[in-house]
Design a protein around this motif. Sequence first.
Motif, PDB file in Angstrom:
ATOM      1  N   PHE A 255      10.116 -76.528 -35.598  1.00 54.53           N
ATOM      2  CA  PHE A 255      11.033 -75.506 -35.088  1.00 54.53           C
ATOM      3  C   PHE A 255      12.440 -75.681 -35.675  1.00 54.53           C
ATOM      4  CE2 PHE A 255       8.490 -75.305 -30.856  1.00 54.53           C
ATOM      5  CZ  PHE A 255       7.470 -74.645 -31.516  1.00 54.53           C
ATOM      6  N   GLN A 256      12.884 -76.922 -35.769  1.00 59.82           N
ATOM      7  CA  GLN A 256      14.222 -77.178 -36.308  1.00 59.82           C
ATOM      8  C   GLN A 256      14.291 -76.863 -37.797  1.00 59.82           C
ATOM      9  OE1 GLN A 256      15.445 -77.252 -33.165  1.00 59.82           O
ATOM     10  NE2 GLN A 256      17.037 -78.520 -34.051  1.00 59.82           N
ATOM     11  N   ILE A 257      13.205 -77.160 -38.528  1.00 61.70           N
ATOM     12  CA  ILE A 257      13.171 -76.829 -39.964  1.00 61.70           C
ATOM     13  C   ILE A 257      13.231 -75.316 -40.153  1.00 61.70           C
ATOM     14  CG2 ILE A 257      11.729 -76.877 -42.032  1.00 61.70           C
ATOM     15  CD1 ILE A 257      10.731 -79.635 -41.124  1.00 61.70           C
ATOM     16  N   ILE A 258      12.507 -74.580 -39.312  1.00 62.55           N
ATOM     17  CA  ILE A 258      12.548 -73.116 -39.377  1.00 62.55           C
ATOM     18  C   ILE A 258      13.954 -72.613 -39.067  1.00 62.55           C
ATOM     19  CG2 ILE A 258      11.698 -70.986 -38.315  1.00 62.55           C
ATOM     20  CD1 ILE A 258       9.034 -72.437 -37.856  1.00 62.55           C
ATOM     21  N   ALA A 259      14.593 -73.231 -38.079  1.00 57.88           N
ATOM     22  CA  ALA A 259      15.960 -72.833 -37.739  1.00 57.88           C
ATOM     23  C   ALA A 259      16.922 -73.105 -38.881  1.00 57.88           C
ATOM     24  CB  ALA A 259      16.411 -73.570 -36.472  1.00 57.88           C
ATOM     25  N   LEU A 260      16.754 -74.232 -39.573  1.00 56.18           N
ATOM     26  CA  LEU A 260      17.584 -74.531 -40.741  1.00 56.18           C
ATOM     27  C   LEU A 260      17.371 -73.499 -41.844  1.00 56.18           C
ATOM     28  CD1 LEU A 260      17.246 -78.419 -40.957  1.00 56.18           C
ATOM     29  CD2 LEU A 260      19.403 -77.146 -40.813  1.00 56.18           C
ATOM     30  N   PHE A 261      16.116 -73.131 -42.051  1.00 54.14           N
ATOM     31  CA  PHE A 261      15.808 -72.115 -43.062  1.00 54.14           C
ATOM     32  C   PHE A 261      16.413 -70.770 -42.664  1.00 54.14           C
ATOM     33  CE2 PHE A 261      12.728 -68.913 -44.810  1.00 54.14           C
ATOM     34  CZ  PHE A 261      13.091 -69.060 -46.147  1.00 54.14           C
ATOM     35  N   SER A 262      16.331 -70.442 -41.380  1.00 50.12           N
ATOM     36  CA  SER A 262      16.939 -69.202 -40.874  1.00 50.12           C
ATOM     37  C   SER A 262      18.446 -69.217 -41.104  1.00 50.12           C
ATOM     38  CB  SER A 262      16.650 -69.043 -39.375  1.00 50.12           C
ATOM     39  OG  SER A 262      15.275 -69.064 -39.100  1.00 50.12           O
ATOM     40  N   ASN A 263      19.068 -70.371 -40.853  1.00 57.44           N
ATOM     41  CA  ASN A 263      20.512 -70.502 -41.056  1.00 57.44           C
ATOM     42  C   ASN A 263      20.877 -70.356 -42.528  1.00 57.44           C
ATOM     43  OD1 ASN A 263      23.069 -71.022 -39.749  1.00 57.44           O
ATOM     44  ND2 ASN A 263      23.087 -72.999 -40.792  1.00 57.44           N
ATOM     45  N   TRP A 264      20.022 -70.863 -43.404  1.00 59.74           N
ATOM     46  CA  TRP A 264      20.231 -70.726 -44.853  1.00 59.74           C
ATOM     47  C   TRP A 264      20.184 -69.250 -45.253  1.00 59.74           C
ATOM     48  CZ3 TRP A 264      17.126 -68.893 -48.879  1.00 59.74           C
ATOM     49  CH2 TRP A 264      17.573 -69.202 -50.167  1.00 59.74           C
ATOM     50  N   ILE A 265      19.205 -68.520 -44.712  1.00 61.99           N
ATOM     51  CA  ILE A 265      19.114 -67.081 -44.987  1.00 61.99           C
ATOM     52  C   ILE A 265      20.343 -66.359 -44.439  1.00 61.99           C
ATOM     53  CG2 ILE A 265      17.809 -64.972 -44.494  1.00 61.99           C
ATOM     54  CD1 ILE A 265      15.287 -66.677 -44.369  1.00 61.99           C
ATOM     55  N   PHE A 266      20.730 -66.701 -43.211  1.00 62.20           N
ATOM     56  CA  PHE A 266      21.874 -66.052 -42.562  1.00 62.20           C
ATOM     57  C   PHE A 266      23.154 -66.264 -43.362  1.00 62.20           C
ATOM     58  CE2 PHE A 266      25.468 -66.459 -39.530  1.00 62.20           C
ATOM     59  CZ  PHE A 266      25.497 -65.151 -39.072  1.00 62.20           C
ATOM     60  N   GLY A 267      23.308 -67.438 -43.982  1.00 57.36           N
ATOM     61  CA  GLY A 267      24.501 -67.737 -44.759  1.00 57.36           C
ATOM     62  C   GLY A 267      24.589 -66.946 -46.048  1.00 57.36           C
ATOM     63  N   ARG A 268      23.483 -66.360 -46.482  1.00 56.65           N
ATOM     64  CA  ARG A 268      23.458 -65.668 -47.772  1.00 56.65           C
ATOM     65  C   ARG A 268      23.198 -64.166 -47.672  1.00 56.65           C
ATOM     66  NH1 ARG A 268      22.604 -70.683 -48.061  1.00 56.65           N
ATOM     67  NH2 ARG A 268      23.001 -71.921 -49.934  1.00 56.65           N
ATOM     68  N   VAL A 269      22.748 -63.715 -46.515  1.00 62.34           N
ATOM     69  CA  VAL A 269      22.424 -62.294 -46.346  1.00 62.34           C
ATOM     70  C   VAL A 269      23.174 -61.746 -45.137  1.00 62.34           C
ATOM     71  CG1 VAL A 269      20.573 -60.616 -45.967  1.00 62.34           C
ATOM     72  CG2 VAL A 269      20.128 -62.690 -47.316  1.00 62.34           C
ATOM     73  N   SER A 270      23.688 -60.536 -45.247  1.00 62.78           N
ATOM     74  CA  SER A 270      24.364 -59.897 -44.124  1.00 62.78           C
ATOM     75  C   SER A 270      23.339 -59.142 -43.270  1.00 62.78           C
ATOM     76  CB  SER A 270      25.429 -58.919 -44.624  1.00 62.78           C
ATOM     77  OG  SER A 270      25.978 -58.190 -43.541  1.00 62.78           O
ATOM     78  N   PHE A 271      23.350 -59.443 -41.977  1.00 60.15           N
ATOM     79  CA  PHE A 271      22.450 -58.764 -41.040  1.00 60.15           C
ATOM     80  C   PHE A 271      23.239 -57.896 -40.056  1.00 60.15           C
ATOM     81  CE2 PHE A 271      20.088 -62.412 -42.539  1.00 60.15           C
ATOM     82  CZ  PHE A 271      18.805 -61.906 -42.710  1.00 60.15           C
ATOM     83  N   LYS A 272      24.450 -57.554 -40.444  1.00 57.28           N
ATOM     84  CA  LYS A 272      25.347 -56.831 -39.554  1.00 57.28           C
ATOM     85  C   LYS A 272      24.771 -55.505 -39.088  1.00 57.28           C
ATOM     86  CE  LYS A 272      30.223 -55.496 -39.272  1.00 57.28           C
ATOM     87  NZ  LYS A 272      31.519 -55.476 -39.994  1.00 57.28           N
ATOM     88  N   HIS A 273      23.976 -54.852 -39.941  1.00 50.58           N
ATOM     89  CA  HIS A 273      23.428 -53.539 -39.597  1.00 50.58           C
ATOM     90  C   HIS A 273      21.905 -53.570 -39.442  1.00 50.58           C
ATOM     91  CE1 HIS A 273      27.394 -51.940 -40.390  1.00 50.58           C
ATOM     92  NE2 HIS A 273      27.384 -52.464 -41.603  1.00 50.58           N
ATOM     93  N   HIS A 274      21.352 -54.747 -39.170  1.00 48.85           N
ATOM     94  CA  HIS A 274      19.889 -54.863 -39.061  1.00 48.85           C
ATOM     95  C   HIS A 274      19.452 -55.480 -37.743  1.00 48.85           C
ATOM     96  CE1 HIS A 274      19.466 -53.725 -43.280  1.00 48.85           C
ATOM     97  NE2 HIS A 274      20.421 -54.588 -43.566  1.00 48.85           N
ATOM     98  N   GLN A 275      20.310 -55.419 -36.714  1.00 46.69           N
ATOM     99  CA  GLN A 275      19.968 -56.044 -35.439  1.00 46.69           C
ATOM    100  C   GLN A 275      18.744 -55.414 -34.774  1.00 46.69           C
ATOM    101  OE1 GLN A 275      23.112 -55.279 -36.387  1.00 46.69           O
ATOM    102  NE2 GLN A 275      24.648 -56.548 -35.364  1.00 46.69           N
ATOM    103  N   VAL A 276      18.627 -54.079 -34.865  1.00 41.57           N
ATOM    104  CA  VAL A 276      17.491 -53.395 -34.233  1.00 41.57           C
ATOM    105  C   VAL A 276      16.172 -53.884 -34.827  1.00 41.57           C
ATOM    106  CG1 VAL A 276      16.338 -51.167 -33.940  1.00 41.57           C
ATOM    107  CG2 VAL A 276      18.794 -51.351 -33.557  1.00 41.57           C
ATOM    108  N   SER A 277      16.124 -54.001 -36.150  1.00 37.73           N
ATOM    109  CA  SER A 277      14.899 -54.492 -36.808  1.00 37.73           C
ATOM    110  C   SER A 277      14.570 -55.910 -36.358  1.00 37.73           C
ATOM    111  CB  SER A 277      15.075 -54.456 -38.332  1.00 37.73           C
ATOM    112  OG  SER A 277      15.313 -53.142 -38.775  1.00 37.73           O
ATOM    113  N   LEU A 278      15.595 -56.747 -36.213  1.00 31.31           N
ATOM    114  CA  LEU A 278      15.377 -58.120 -35.765  1.00 31.31           C
ATOM    115  C   LEU A 278      14.818 -58.144 -34.349  1.00 31.31           C
ATOM    116  CD1 LEU A 278      18.649 -59.798 -37.125  1.00 31.31           C
ATOM    117  CD2 LEU A 278      16.321 -60.134 -37.994  1.00 31.31           C
ATOM    118  N   VAL A 279      15.355 -57.289 -33.464  1.00 29.66           N
ATOM    119  CA  VAL A 279      14.894 -57.244 -32.076  1.00 29.66           C
ATOM    120  C   VAL A 279      13.426 -56.836 -32.002  1.00 29.66           C
ATOM    121  CG1 VAL A 279      15.125 -55.947 -29.912  1.00 29.66           C
ATOM    122  CG2 VAL A 279      17.157 -56.856 -31.036  1.00 29.66           C
ATOM    123  N   VAL A 280      13.057 -55.773 -32.707  1.00 28.55           N
ATOM    124  CA  VAL A 280      11.677 -55.277 -32.681  1.00 28.55           C
ATOM    125  C   VAL A 280      10.715 -56.308 -33.256  1.00 28.55           C
ATOM    126  CG1 VAL A 280      10.111 -53.511 -33.582  1.00 28.55           C
ATOM    127  CG2 VAL A 280      12.382 -52.860 -32.771  1.00 28.55           C
TER     128      VAL A 280
END
Length: 388
Positions: A255-280
């Motif tokens: 779980f922590q490795i996945i969270a680190l990978f998620s954080n790596w993606i978050f640091g390089r990609v903007s999700f400012k306008h993709h919250q709805v897709s993330l929720v679904v």
Amino acid sequence: MKKVTSDRNLWVYLTSFFLYNFARVLPHAVLTVILLDKGMSIGEIAIIQSFFMVAVLLFEFPSGILTDTWSEKKIYLLALALLAVSYCLIMGSHSFVVLCLSWFIYGISSASISSSLETFFLRKYRNNETLIKRFNVRFNNTDLISGLVGGGLGSFIYAYLENALYIISIVLIIVSAALIVLFFRGDERVSVGELTSLKTILAELRSIKSPSLYRSIFLLAVFQIIMQLFFQFWQVLFLDAGINKKQFGLFYVVFQIIALFSNWIFGRVSFKHHQVSLVVLMAALLIGGIYFNQGTGLFVVLICLFLLPFNIYSNQLQLDIQRESPTTAVASVVSFAGTCGSVVSMLFLWIVGLLDHFQTFNVVAIEATLVFLVISLGAYYGSRLRTK
């Protein structure tokens, strides 16, 4: 010289936080197991953990105001001391009442630390989204790596030391505090005489008129339904799926490795306008994992995939709140958001404790996920309609 001091303060803080979080999460991979071994039922565990939320609800906003008007460093040290007291009580007791008290003290500690030295650095970046995001990525990496190591080792240590596991945590908490006392060079606002009065802070909070900030705070509060469902009860879901509790330490590391990978993606990609897709996506994967929990392989894959949008969405909501908060009252706003989340978390845990007598936990989990999905989508689309 100022930049050198600032960098030193940052690394001292991150090192101290690493040790603090390592100590804090050391029992987490087997936390439900520890409470079950102490004779607690699922319903009692939910009630015990709800006292954590009650404490956060009562103390998070006041601690944020205290941080804004007093000292980030002193609040941080107070939080460490309270965590050590809490772990002493957990280690030495099998009493339901004492365990409720220990979780309450733990909640005060968590409420205090969430708006302490982290705010010291956020204040420096003065609503600069790039600098705040860079700091968040570093902070999240420290949080996740310490959680990975601490949580991963915790289950193995518990197999040999049982409750003495908490002794290791307490020693590390003391070392974490010593680093701040000896090497962190002061509270910048105190050193330059820029303490903000309570009256100024309250006036700043009353003057906030940003609909997007209020929406982000509301969405973060609603997100606690899913956050509490997973973090408090993932071990119950895995036991229901037929997974041996001896493997929980391994899954915690995953779980922590996945969270680190998620954080790596978050640091390089903007999700400012993709919250709805993330929720679904988040809701679909979690419901799928719960529904297909008898096929162990499919259950594990779906839960692991669920953690990607789960972590990214959490990071984006926190970034939105930090970026939009007034600089002089950032700790108060972040604490207020945490308080709203604590209300939802507390109510959710109480409802779980009640429904545990009438429904299976898997049914409760699916119902909770659907509630999260409907309210979140309603908030997003409702705000879009109001702006048209």
